[in-house]
Design an enzyme around this catalytic site. Structure first.
Site, PDB file in Angstrom:
ATOM      1  N   GLY A 128       0.804  -1.220   0.000  1.00 35.29           N
ATOM      2  CA  GLY A 128       0.000   0.000   0.000  1.00 35.29           C
ATOM      3  C   GLY A 128       0.837   1.270   0.000  1.00 35.29           C
ATOM      4  O   GLY A 128       2.072   1.230  -0.046  1.00 35.29           O
ATOM      5  N   GLN A 129       0.135   2.408   0.088  1.00 41.01           N
ATOM      6  CA  GLN A 129       0.818   3.709   0.005  1.00 41.01           C
ATOM      7  C   GLN A 129       1.879   3.848   1.090  1.00 41.01           C
ATOM      8  O   GLN A 129       3.009   4.225   0.820  1.00 41.01           O
ATOM      9  CB  GLN A 129      -0.214   4.843   0.140  1.00 41.01           C
ATOM     10  N   ASP A 168      -2.943 -13.337   3.445  1.00 40.52           N
ATOM     11  CA  ASP A 168      -4.280 -12.751   3.522  1.00 40.52           C
ATOM     12  C   ASP A 168      -4.619 -12.633   5.011  1.00 40.52           C
ATOM     13  O   ASP A 168      -4.807 -13.644   5.690  1.00 40.52           O
ATOM     14  CB  ASP A 168      -5.280 -13.665   2.798  1.00 40.52           C
ATOM     15  N   TYR A 209     -14.949   3.525   7.461  1.00 45.28           N
ATOM     16  CA  TYR A 209     -13.510   3.462   7.700  1.00 45.28           C
ATOM     17  C   TYR A 209     -13.171   4.105   9.054  1.00 45.28           C
ATOM     18  O   TYR A 209     -12.453   3.511   9.874  1.00 45.28           O
ATOM     19  CB  TYR A 209     -12.808   4.206   6.558  1.00 45.28           C
TER      20      TYR A 209
HETATM   21  N1  SER Z   1      -5.990   9.389   4.024  1.00 42.47           N
HETATM   22  C1  SER Z   1      -7.055   8.584   4.531  1.00 42.47           C
HETATM   23  C2  SER Z   1      -8.275   8.712   3.730  1.00 42.47           C
HETATM   24  O1  SER Z   1      -8.431   9.722   3.078  1.00 42.47           O
HETATM   25  C3  SER Z   1      -7.375   9.013   5.917  1.00 42.47           C
HETATM   26  O2  SER Z   1      -6.804   8.161   6.803  1.00 42.47           O
HETATM   27  O3  SER Z   1      -9.095   7.849   3.766  1.00 42.47           O
END
Ligand code: SER
Length: 316
Positions: A12-13, A50, A140
């Site tokens: 990921g980033q 996973d 999230y």
């Molecule tokens: N950068 C993330 C998002 O925009 C925030 O944790 O979802």
């Protein structure tokens, strides 16, 4: 004892860059990068893993005698809104698996990435305090609040040394973000250096907290290296980098590319941005582990453009 580190969600980033930084700090053999797909961007060890599979995590912890786990896999704010229940399930189940496996395998430290998305209604938007009300606006954010509470619980109940940062939007040239509300602040640079118009999905005045990748990595490593008795926050630490609006960022970019053009087409992500802080009060991080960001809007922009410009030539 020398640490051996497992990074879950290494593709990921944040994981892409953190993996390399941890490899530099601990040695190539001491860091196991893992993700659901193989990546060619790492030297060193890589496992396909996973995190929905508890047994697979457990096997990996035992096989490598892991002492630290960084659990970076999650669905971000904007993507999460498209599929709320699967997002909750993935973000929570993977974290439960990590916490429980780490406890049973007697891992010494766990890192859980939290986010400014834990904040929502009923917070002061300017210099949002560490202990502000947590009523998130996204699934999230809900999973991050719950994750923070589970981190706190595992520390209190089992003594598992879990540490966490509430990251602002992370801006880096090394990797692309995947489905967040702050992604525009990375995408804009890729358009600017290609001399293309950037269409922004937020309004010109959507002020949000951001952090440069170098600072985000340094914060993570400084927190993880701090003595345990200094860690007073067992949910997630507020960490500040800088704050700016799309219009302010565009203005600074125009200083490097005078032909740069931005247009605005706000979508559902504007509502998410509206619910988040504009700036962060990170007093506990400053006090507990001496946090101080090094990059501001100007120095971040200069470095992004320098790194993304093939011949590295920038003016002014
Ligand atoms: N950068 C993330 C998002 O925009 C925030 O944790 O979802």
């Amino acid at each position: 004892m020398t640490d051996t580190i497992l990074i879950i969600g290494a593709n990921g980033q944040l994981g892409t860059v953190l993996t390399k930084s941890l490899q530099n700090a601990y040695g190539l053999d001491r860091v196991i990068a893992s993700d659901i797909h193989r990546s060619t961007s790492f030297e060193g060890r890589f496992e396909i893993l996973d995190a929905n599979q508890f047994e697979a995590i457990m096997e990996c912890l035992v096989k490598y005698k892991i002492t630290q786990v960084y659990h970076l896999a999650a669905i971000l704010s904007a993507n999460g809104e498209k599929r709320p229940i699967p997002t909750w399930n993935l973000n929570m189940n993977t974290y439960f698996n990590v916490l429980e496996a780490a406890r049973l395998a007697e891992v010494s430290k766990v890192f859980f990435p939290s986010s400014i998305a834990v904040f929502g209604d009923h917070i002061p938007k300017i210099y949002t305090p560490q202990n502000g009300t947590l009523i998130p606006s996204t699934v999230y954010g809900m999973s991050k609040v719950a994750g923070e509470n589970w981190s706190h619980y595992y520390f209190k109940r089992y003594g598992l040394d879990v540490r966490s940062i509430r990251y602002p939007g992370i801006i880096g040239y090394q990797s692309l973000p995947g489905g967040g509300t702050t992604d525009y602040a990375v995408d804009i640079f890729h358009k600017a250096v290609a001399h293309q118009v950037f269409e922004c999905f937020l309004k010109p005045d959507a002020m949000l907290p951001m952090i440069y990748m170098d600072d985000a990595i340094r914060a993570t490593m400084e927190l993880m290296e701090a003595p345990s008795q200094n860690i007073s926050v067992r949910t997630g630490y507020n960490v500040a980098g800088m704050s700016f609006t799309p219009a302010e960022l565009a203005q600074v970019i125009t200083g490097f590319f005078s032909d740069f053009k931005i247009s605005y087409q706000p979508d559902f992500r504007q509502n998410i941005a509206d619910s988040w802080p504009e700036s962060i009060d990170d007093t506990p991080a400053q006090k507990d582990w001496n946090w101080k960001p090094a990059f501001d809007l100007m120095t971040m922009t200069r470095d992004m453009i320098k790194q993304l410009t093939p011949d590295n030539s920038i003016k002014p």
